[in-house]
Design a protein around this motif. Structure first.
Motif, PDB file in Angstrom:
ATOM      1  N   ALA A 101       0.793  -1.243   0.139  1.00 12.47           N
ATOM      2  CA  ALA A 101      -0.045   0.007  -0.014  1.00 12.47           C
ATOM      3  C   ALA A 101       0.926   1.392   0.073  1.00 12.47           C
ATOM      4  O   ALA A 101       0.478   2.273  -0.580  1.00 12.47           O
ATOM      5  CB  ALA A 101      -0.969  -0.176   1.186  1.00 12.47           C
ATOM      6  N   ARG A 102       2.062   1.348   0.568  1.00 15.74           N
ATOM      7  CA  ARG A 102       3.128   2.170   0.634  1.00 15.74           C
ATOM      8  C   ARG A 102       4.676   1.790   0.320  1.00 15.74           C
ATOM      9  O   ARG A 102       4.648   0.607   0.316  1.00 15.74           O
ATOM     10  CB  ARG A 102       2.840   2.882   2.106  1.00 15.74           C
ATOM     11  N   VAL A 104       7.864   1.615   2.004  1.00 13.26           N
ATOM     12  CA  VAL A 104       8.344   1.843   3.357  1.00 13.26           C
ATOM     13  C   VAL A 104       9.813   1.583   3.276  1.00 13.26           C
ATOM     14  O   VAL A 104      10.070   0.341   2.906  1.00 13.26           O
ATOM     15  CB  VAL A 104       7.547   0.939   4.369  1.00 13.26           C
ATOM     16  N   GLN A 109      11.704   3.113   8.285  1.00 14.60           N
ATOM     17  CA  GLN A 109      10.374   3.349   8.165  1.00 14.60           C
ATOM     18  C   GLN A 109       9.862   4.373   7.333  1.00 14.60           C
ATOM     19  O   GLN A 109       8.771   5.059   7.673  1.00 14.60           O
ATOM     20  CB  GLN A 109       9.607   2.692   9.004  1.00 14.60           C
ATOM     21  N   THR A 111       8.192   6.455   5.100  1.00 15.66           N
ATOM     22  CA  THR A 111       6.654   6.094   4.491  1.00 15.66           C
ATOM     23  C   THR A 111       6.713   6.927   3.189  1.00 15.66           C
ATOM     24  O   THR A 111       6.345   8.040   3.387  1.00 15.66           O
ATOM     25  CB  THR A 111       6.018   5.599   5.201  1.00 15.66           C
ATOM     26  N   PHE A 120       5.461  10.116   5.617  1.00 12.77           N
ATOM     27  CA  PHE A 120       5.533   9.594   7.211  1.00 12.77           C
ATOM     28  C   PHE A 120       7.149   9.464   7.168  1.00 12.77           C
ATOM     29  O   PHE A 120       7.716   8.702   6.866  1.00 12.77           O
ATOM     30  CB  PHE A 120       4.796   8.562   7.610  1.00 12.77           C
ATOM     31  N   ARG A 122       9.067   9.496  10.865  1.00 12.24           N
ATOM     32  CA  ARG A 122       9.172   9.217  12.531  1.00 12.24           C
ATOM     33  C   ARG A 122      10.072  10.592  13.100  1.00 12.24           C
ATOM     34  O   ARG A 122      11.268  10.464  12.735  1.00 12.24           O
ATOM     35  CB  ARG A 122       9.300   8.088  13.118  1.00 12.24           C
TER      36      ARG A 122
ATOM     37  N   ALA B 316       5.927   1.150  12.895  1.00 10.30           N
ATOM     38  CA  ALA B 316       6.647   2.549  12.921  1.00 10.30           C
ATOM     39  C   ALA B 316       5.465   3.628  13.062  1.00 10.30           C
ATOM     40  O   ALA B 316       5.671   4.122  14.152  1.00 10.30           O
ATOM     41  CB  ALA B 316       7.314   2.630  11.529  1.00 10.30           C
ATOM     42  N   CYS B 317       4.741   3.900  12.246  1.00  4.91           N
ATOM     43  CA  CYS B 317       3.909   5.211  12.353  1.00  4.91           C
ATOM     44  C   CYS B 317       2.865   5.052  13.314  1.00  4.91           C
ATOM     45  O   CYS B 317       2.514   5.954  14.018  1.00  4.91           O
ATOM     46  CB  CYS B 317       3.306   5.494  10.875  1.00  4.91           C
ATOM     47  N   LEU B 321      -0.530   4.074   8.706  1.00  5.40           N
ATOM     48  CA  LEU B 321      -0.217   4.759   7.439  1.00  5.40           C
ATOM     49  C   LEU B 321       1.081   3.981   6.833  1.00  5.40           C
ATOM     50  O   LEU B 321       0.986   3.442   5.468  1.00  5.40           O
ATOM     51  CB  LEU B 321       0.223   6.137   7.761  1.00  5.40           C
ATOM     52  N   CYS B 322       1.968   3.328   7.430  1.00  5.43           N
ATOM     53  CA  CYS B 322       3.132   2.829   6.872  1.00  5.43           C
ATOM     54  C   CYS B 322       2.745   1.405   6.775  1.00  5.43           C
ATOM     55  O   CYS B 322       3.485   0.852   5.824  1.00  5.43           O
ATOM     56  CB  CYS B 322       4.184   3.242   7.812  1.00  5.43           C
ATOM     57  N   THR B 324       3.968  -1.228   8.343  1.00  4.21           N
ATOM     58  CA  THR B 324       5.078  -1.864   9.031  1.00  4.21           C
ATOM     59  C   THR B 324       4.204  -3.266   9.785  1.00  4.21           C
ATOM     60  O   THR B 324       5.056  -4.314   9.961  1.00  4.21           O
ATOM     61  CB  THR B 324       5.902  -1.044   9.838  1.00  4.21           C
ATOM     62  N   GLY B 341      -2.523   2.317   4.837  1.00  2.00           N
ATOM     63  CA  GLY B 341      -1.365   1.548   4.839  1.00  2.00           C
ATOM     64  C   GLY B 341      -1.470   0.218   4.290  1.00  2.00           C
ATOM     65  O   GLY B 341      -0.585  -0.644   4.422  1.00  2.00           O
TER      66      GLY B 341
END
Lengths: 415, 367
Positions: A101-102, A104, A109, A111, A120, A122, B316-317, B321-322, B324, B341
């Motif tokens: 979906a993304r 990363v 991470q 994103t 994103f 962090r 992570a997020c 969204l990410c 992970t 995500g």
């Protein structure tokens, strides 16, 4: 040896119609110039639309020093991105292909959305502007199911190629096909040797027993000159064009790409040992005429292709080093064709799997012999190796022009 | 930076976002023996939007794996510039004890939430009965502070039960609130008298004799109850026996649920953090690859439950969204509110993002 001086000198002194001097095939500095002046500047075939059919699906590849990811966005658009994180440079997509979906980065991470924008990261400092750190885009075009990218800052106009190629390929519906099988082989030879071998069928009779069951060795099929004088070709084009399929020989002014439809031997319809279809379902619902032979496309420096009524075989060339080249072959069939029902992978891939391996051996022997201090350029057969002459002329012309652009002026003007 | 510059007008500020902003300790107050209130502001200029009675989950950085602990907010959203939790450290508490010993004004803590629906906002009524024991008083205090600020005429019968008079939390403030809330009746029920604190009220435990005495019209009231599980059980039994319509009864528990006693992989995992982690409607989670069974507490995400159980899921997020924390769900149903995500087809294949999924039924996941 300074390749930037040596290469123009050797190109300037080369004998037209002869193979190139040894350094073109083995020298790492010459290879670096090939990469910089051809591979990092021209449009490269990388894969097919149907390989990334859904939003979020992607594949990766490596062109010289550039890791690249090609991804379909939520909007359906296909984009190519430099596959290096804008944080500390890590590769973002590490798999050969996948769906996500993304995008990363596995390191921290960061994103990215499917269009490469950073969404994103962090705990970065206040004032950190995500908009400044998107994955870098690469010029990307999709035409008739083929995806091309260009690493140059200012890519050459893609439109002329699209104009030539699209009417030939669009009816075959490759954008909606599926890849039934894929192989990558490493040939221990310079990428130009791989091409030279591909551009002639002088070697076919003795080396390709499988391919020769269906593919004509006639130089008018592979080559460039005198195609219009072959009555069999003219008849074939007329037959195909009556069926609504553009077929006649067309070549780019600079010789970088060409499309043509050629007949197969004895009315064979497919590259099988029997000449019969390998797939019991046509590649495209729109193309059902019989005896359409093979639609061939080459586009230097990355691809040659065969599109048949039942399937397509596409090839991607990627150099690894001065003496190693990866060749990826994909067999495409109708997306609804069912393995084991409509086709078997063995039958579908047999002829070209054998042919590829035979070509690999030929190229490797060629490369091996060229390393000999006794090697000197030899003459191509004008009858059978017109295609090779055309390829080498194309290469020499492009390199000479681009070397000249980058060259220091011989005399500096002094104020 | 002066204090003034930290706050703007409310209409110039955005609400606190637990994904982006952390909490800063702005005050620590002693409330009672082993009970402290920690007040927080956001590290960004934001205001807090929640319902009185909700809880937040603090991420306490004890070791390699942070400890996730949920605490009811004792503050009221009618004072939206800060939030506060009032916590009691039990003898075997780990998280709360860590807060007592380590948190100082100016420190930062990551927090999630607010969450939960133990709030009069969700159950409006003409009259309320707030029935609490020990530190179960905190959500009641949040609601009462809200009433005092926003609807001081509200009819609230407030009964707090403790063992000793000095254990009553917020006693002085409650008595002052009584001055501005004509409809507030206060009762403190203590079990034992104490030499060093005066106590004039009733003595004993709440039962079917004392309750009608303290709140004669309790059957007409919307009842909110919070405290240790035995206390709430006896209240439930008493109300059922009295023929009370339990649709108007709401409870919030702070005892650790029995299932959490399953020995966790961390040797220093607390056996109990009383008051922490509301348990109402805890849902069973099984982590198949780790062979761990745990409970997902109300409002907790699958990721938080995994952390609580010592199951490592990378993330992570933590706001969907990410991707992970994408993990395959083997059974059960979750409610997921992701931020793109995860792909629809991945959802169709049974994947979830643990950080933004909350179980609706017992679930099993591949982690």
């Amino acid at each position: 040896m300074d390749a930037r001086n040596e290469m123009p000198r050797l190109l300037g002194s080369r004998r037209q119609g002869f193979s190139l001097q040894q350094p073109f095939y083995i020298d790492p500095e010459f290879f670096r110039l090939d990469m910089e002046l051809i591979w990092y500047r021209d449009w490269l075939f990388v894969g097919h639309d149907c390989e990334i059919a859904r939003p979020g699906s992607y594949f990766t590849l490596q062109v010289g020093d550039y890791p690249i990811v090609v991804v379909r966005g939520r909007d359906g658009a296909i984009r190519a991105l430099h596959n290096t994180c804008r944080h500390r440079g890590s590769r973002v997509c590490t798999a050969e292909r996948g769906s996500s979906a993304r995008l990363v980065c596995p390191y921290h991470q960061w994103t990215y959305d499917l269009d490469g924008s950073l969404i994103f990261a962090r705990q970065m400092a206040d004032g950190f502007c995500k908009a400044d750190f998107g994955m870098k885009p690469i010029a990307c075009e999709s035409v008739a199911g083929y995806i091309f990218i260009c690493l140059a800052d200012e890519p050459a106009d893609f439109a002329p190629f699209r104009t030539l190629m699209e009417p030939y390929f669009a009816p075959h519906d490759l954008a909606e096909a599926k890849v039934a099988h894929e192989t990558t082989i490493i040939e221990k030879g310079n990428w130009k040797l791989v091409w030279e071998n591909n551009r002639e069928c002088y070697h076919c009779a003795a080396n390709h027993p499988e391919l020769c069951k269906t593919f004509p060795e006639a130089p008018t099929i592979t080559g460039v000159p005198s195609v219009d004088s072959d009555p069999e070709m003219l008849e074939h084009w007329a037959h195909c064009e009556r069926a609504g399929l553009p077929s006649r020989f067309r070549i780019d002014e600079a010789g970088q790409y060409r499309a043509v439809r050629a007949p197969l031997l004895r009315n064979a319809v497919s590259y099988t040992m029997s000449g019969k279809p390998a797939v019991h379902r046509n590649l495209s619902d729109a193309v059902s005429a019989d005896r359409i032979g093979t639609l061939m496309l080459y586009h230097y420096p990355t691809t040659w292709n065969h599109v048949l009524v039942d399937h397509a075989t596409t090839f991607r060339v990627l150099p690894i080093s001065a003496t190693e080249t990866a060749v990826t072959t994909k067999w495409l069939v109708h997306k609804d064709a069912v393995e084991g029902v409509d086709y078997t992978v063995d039958e579908l891939t047999h002829v070209w799997a054998m042919t590829n391996d035979e070509d690999r051996r030929i190229v490797e022997e060629n490369a091996f012999g060229i390393k000999s201090p006794a090697y000197e350029p030899g003459p191509y057969s004008e009858l059978h190796e017109g295609g090779v002459i055309q390829f080498v002329d194309w290469y020499a012309g492009f390199m000479e022009r681009r070397l000249a652009e980058g060259a220091e002026p011989a005399l500096r003007s002094v104020a | 930076m002066t204090e003034l510059s930290l706050y703007r007008h409310l209409d110039e500020m955005t609400p606190w976002d637990d994904r982006l902003q952390v909490l800063e300790v702005i005050g620590i107050a002693d409330e009672a023996p082993e009970v402290k209130t920690f007040a927080f502001r956001s590290d960004a200029q934001t205001w807090f939007r929640y319902k009185p009675g909700q809880f937040v989950t603090l991420e306490l950085p004890l070791g390699e794996e942070p400890l996730m602990r949920s605490y009811t907010l004792s503050s009221s959203p009618s004072r939206p510039f800060s939030v506060a939790v009032t916590v009691k450290a039990q003898p075997d508490s780990v998280g709360t004890r860590w807060m007592f010993e380590n948190l100082r004004v100016g420190d930062h803590v990551k927090a999630y939430g607010p969450a939960g629906d133990f709030s009069h906002h969700d159950h409006p009524a003409a009259k309320y009965l707030f029935l609490s024991a020990g530190s179960g008083i905190t959500p009641m205090m949040s609601m009462l502070r809200w009433f005092s600020d926003c609807a001081p005429w509200t009819d609230v019968a407030f009964v707090n039960c403790t063992r000793r008079p000095q254990d009553v939390i917020f006693r002085r403030e409650l008595e002052l609130l009584g001055n501005r809330m004509p409809g507030l009746s206060l009762d403190f029920l203590v079990e034992e008298r104490s030499g060093n604190e005066k106590s004039f009220g009733h003595r004993g435990r709440i039962d079917d004799r004392l309750l009608p005495l303290l709140v004669a019209d309790f059957p007409d009231r919307e009842i909110f109850c919070c405290g240790p599980e035995p206390f709430m059980r006896s209240v439930r039994d008493m109300l059922e026996t009295a023929g009370f319509d339990m649709a108007h009864y709401h409870e919030e528990s702070f005892g650790r649920p029995a299932a959490m006693a399953v020995s966790p992989p961390f040797s220093d995992e607390p056996s109990a953090d009383a008051q922490e982690a509301p348990t109402r409607e805890a849902v069973a989670i099984r982590f198949a690859a780790s062979d761990v069974e745990a409970q997902c507490l109300p409002g907790q995400t699958v990721l938080q439950a995994a952390r609580g159980a010592g199951v490592r899921i990378s993330a992570a997020c933590e706001f969907g969204l990410c991707g992970t924390c994408k993990t395959r769900k083997l059974s059960g149903e979750v409610e997921m509110s992701h931020n793109g995500g995860i792909l629809d087809e991945e959802i169709a294949e049974g994947y979830i993002l643990c950080c933004c999924s909350r179980p609706l039924t017992p679930i099993e996941i591949e982690a």
